[in-house]
Scaffold this active site. Sequence first.
Site, PDB file in Angstrom:
ATOM      1  CB  CYS A 114      -0.946   0.000   1.190  1.00 62.05           C
ATOM      2  SG  CYS A 114      -2.015  -1.464   1.229  1.00 62.05           S
ATOM      3  CG  HIS A 251      -3.110   3.114   2.073  1.00 61.85           C
ATOM      4  ND1 HIS A 251      -3.824   2.765   0.943  1.00 61.85           N
ATOM      5  CD2 HIS A 251      -3.192   2.042   2.921  1.00 61.85           C
ATOM      6  CE1 HIS A 251      -4.306   1.544   1.093  1.00 61.85           C
ATOM      7  NE2 HIS A 251      -3.941   1.088   2.278  1.00 61.85           N
ATOM      8  CG  ASN A 281      -7.106  -0.964   1.297  1.00 61.99           C
ATOM      9  OD1 ASN A 281      -6.299  -0.753   0.400  1.00 61.99           O
ATOM     10  ND2 ASN A 281      -6.732  -1.325   2.509  1.00 61.99           N
TER      11      ASN A 281
END
Length: 329
Positions: A114, A251, A281
């Site tokens: 990520c 993020h 996500n």
Amino acid sequence: MHSKASITAIGTYVPERILTNADLEQMVETNDAWIVQRTGMKERRMAGEHEYASTLACKAIENLREQYHKELLDVDFIIVATTTSDYAFPSVACQIQQHFHIPQTGAIDLNATCAGFTYGLHLANGLITSGLHRKVLVVAAETLSKVTDYTDRTTCILFGDGAAAVLVERDEEQPSFIASHLGTQGEGGQHVYLPNISHTMFGNPLSTSGKIVQNGREVYKWVTRTIPSGMSELLRTANLNMDELDWFVPHSANLRMIESVCEKSGFPYERTLTSAEHLGNTSAVSIPLALQLGLNEGKLSNGQILMLYGFGGGLTHAGHIIHWQLDAC
């Protein structure tokens, strides 16, 4: 070293299929209120059966070219951040080179999960500032739906698919990069992983499912402890105060996690750009998707100061303070 690199263009793409919280209610024991309360997410996008990371990546790059009328044939390095590449090899970056017929370029995939996009920016800045390259294409592309366990109610509510691309070019007059901060805590790798060849880590057995495994509680604790400290270090390096930042772009792992990071760092959540509410996500893609949404909504404008911060599996994190100055569309 004083940066000589600037982010000049951006493009994004998300698949057409939408997976809503109502859809998830039909798949696992969950409900919309539970998902929203814990994650802030309402829907996410899903790649089609024949859509892969390279497919999404090329569409994001085409979107960049259409928006900013950029020439790609002189790109001299391609960096792709992904954990869900089509193949172990060849890389997604090599597939991009073939698709756009770029005649002379380096091409690599990187895996910082990520934090992949912010790591990609870090490498692009270094390659250009050192004088080794002049025009780098940084791409993030993920098809997490293909490695998500849709029987696990704790993880299947989180992940979505998408891609984004930015151009980073030589610019000695108004460089984008003001400060950077990176870190790793490898011993936490067992808290979020995607099984592959090895079935043990640090002597402990791993899942053999081939799907993402996450200990959400441990990851949450690490993020809310580590990222506020990293934000402070970035500000110290840049010689800036918190109120001099226009936007924080973390993020988009989980909006409740971002709220906690903002609370602990003292940064107002209202000045945070996210992408998780309707896109989920998307790992390495979540930060550039949030940037594009900020542009679409008229929040982002040239001359603003942004803090980007990626974090995730590894455990690894990378943040930048940048001067936002895209070329005219």
